[in-house]
Design an enzyme around this catalytic site. Structure first.
Site, PDB file in Angstrom:
ATOM      1  N   ASN A 152      -1.647   1.800 -12.976  1.00  0.00           N
ATOM      2  CA  ASN A 152      -2.108   1.942 -14.190  1.00  0.00           C
ATOM      3  C   ASN A 152      -0.125   1.513 -15.340  1.00  0.00           C
ATOM      4  O   ASN A 152       0.029   1.011 -13.847  1.00  0.00           O
ATOM      5  CB  ASN A 152      -2.082   3.487 -14.589  1.00  0.00           C
ATOM      6  CG  ASN A 152      -1.059   4.321 -13.882  1.00  0.00           C
ATOM      7  OD1 ASN A 152       0.328   3.815 -14.219  1.00  0.00           O
ATOM      8  ND2 ASN A 152      -1.578   5.345 -13.446  1.00  0.00           N
ATOM      9  N   ARG A 160       1.206   4.754  -3.624  1.00  0.00           N
ATOM     10  CA  ARG A 160      -0.114   5.073  -3.219  1.00  0.00           C
ATOM     11  C   ARG A 160      -0.745   5.068  -5.156  1.00  0.00           C
ATOM     12  O   ARG A 160      -1.352   6.527  -4.874  1.00  0.00           O
ATOM     13  CB  ARG A 160       0.286   6.830  -2.713  1.00  0.00           C
ATOM     14  CG  ARG A 160       0.733   6.211  -1.575  1.00  0.00           C
ATOM     15  CD  ARG A 160       0.962   8.047  -0.902  1.00  0.00           C
ATOM     16  NE  ARG A 160       2.289   8.488  -1.529  1.00  0.00           N
ATOM     17  CZ  ARG A 160       3.739   8.220  -1.201  1.00  0.00           C
ATOM     18  NH1 ARG A 160       3.987   7.546  -0.204  1.00  0.00           N
ATOM     19  NH2 ARG A 160       4.081   9.333  -1.536  1.00  0.00           N
ATOM     20  N   VAL A 162       0.729  -1.139   0.073  1.00  0.00           N
ATOM     21  CA  VAL A 162      -0.179  -0.036   0.089  1.00  0.00           C
ATOM     22  C   VAL A 162       1.029   0.941   0.377  1.00  0.00           C
ATOM     23  O   VAL A 162       0.270   2.312   0.136  1.00  0.00           O
ATOM     24  CB  VAL A 162      -1.246  -0.255   1.054  1.00  0.00           C
ATOM     25  CG1 VAL A 162      -2.416  -0.910   0.987  1.00  0.00           C
ATOM     26  CG2 VAL A 162      -0.376   0.328   2.112  1.00  0.00           C
ATOM     27  N   ARG A 216      10.544  -3.341  -6.864  1.00  0.00           N
ATOM     28  CA  ARG A 216      10.059  -4.893  -6.114  1.00  0.00           C
ATOM     29  C   ARG A 216      10.595  -6.441  -6.737  1.00  0.00           C
ATOM     30  O   ARG A 216      10.871  -7.119  -6.177  1.00  0.00           O
ATOM     31  CB  ARG A 216       8.450  -5.311  -5.983  1.00  0.00           C
ATOM     32  CG  ARG A 216       8.118  -4.060  -4.955  1.00  0.00           C
ATOM     33  CD  ARG A 216       8.802  -3.745  -4.530  1.00  0.00           C
ATOM     34  NE  ARG A 216       7.623  -2.241  -3.082  1.00  0.00           N
ATOM     35  CZ  ARG A 216       8.096  -2.565  -1.833  1.00  0.00           C
ATOM     36  NH1 ARG A 216       9.021  -3.015  -1.086  1.00  0.00           N
ATOM     37  NH2 ARG A 216       7.077  -0.950  -1.006  1.00  0.00           N
TER      38      ARG A 216
END
Length: 232
Positions: free
Chosen positions: A159, A81, A78, A170
């Site tokens: 998106n 953003r 999370v 990541r």
């Protein structure tokens, strides 16, 4: 962990290329899309990526269903953003009394003594959770006793521009193992639907550079290596 692609913008490669061309041609968006060719899209998207002109990537989005992710990893997730999240609520959903409802790191699984300590702690926390609820304590308050490793479910939409950013961070070898595995599975799904758009997605080292202050020294050599399942 199970990851599925629930929905995505149709023809994502062509949409991004058409959006880029409308800036420079006196035609409608519909006319551009109708005449879009795969080879032209590939060349244009490569140029957009090279120049850093990624605003057109924001016109396409991908929605994922994620099951079996720990709350440790979802707290990291999370932080991105520019994404939308709908997560299973521990306020309203009673958590399962089940050891398999908690994600166990491989380092712990491989160590019998550590695994026993971990499983005992999970069992105690889940029993305490059940006892609190039986006493009339609300799920909202009883959940405070549950471990961070308790699994969760969520729906997430990003998106294509944010997805590139997500994959860049990541899929780095130094990323936390669970969110890295999530990113690997997501990239495989994205490449199936938009191979041109995500041809060059991934950490910087895959493309010959590393922006980490302290490099791990183990650059990925190919996309195939990047997408290979982790050795357990």
């Amino acid at each position: 962990m199970n990851v599925i692609l629930l929905a995505h913008t149709p023809e994502p490669d062509a949409i991004v290329a058409a959006a880029a061309r409308i800036c420079y041609k006196d035609v409608t968006a519909g006319e551009l899309l109708q005449g879009e060719e795969k080879n032209l899209s590939k060349n244009l998207i490569a140029e957009l990526f090279k120049s850093g002109h990624l605003s057109t990537f924001e016109h396409v989005s991908f929605t994922f269903g994620i099951d079996g992710l720990s709350r440790v990893a979802s707290h990291q997730l999370v932080r991105h953003r520019l994404a939308s999240f709908s997560q299973q609520s521990q306020r309203y959903v009673k958590m399962a009394y089940d050891p398999e409802a908690v994600v166990i790191p491989e380092t712990i699984k491989k160590n019998p003594e550590a695994l026993k300590i971990f499983n005992d702690a999970v069992k105690n926390s889940q029993q305490a959770y059940a006892d609190l609820i039986s006493m009339g304590i609300s799920k909202e308050d009883a959940r405070f006793i549950l471990p961070h490793g308790h699994s969760t479910r969520l729906v997430m939409t990003m998106n294509a521009r944010e997805l590139h950013h997500f994959f860049n961070l990541r899929l780095c070898r130094r990323a936390q193992w669970e969110i890295k595995e999530l990113a690997r599975k997501m990239l495989i799904l994205c490449r199936e639907k938009a191979p041109i758009l995500f041809e060059k997605a991934g950490p910087d080292c895959l493309f010959g550079k590393c922006n980490e202050a302290r490099s791990c020294g183990r650059a990925y050599k190919s996309m195939e290596e990047l997408l290979m399942p982790p050795v357990i």
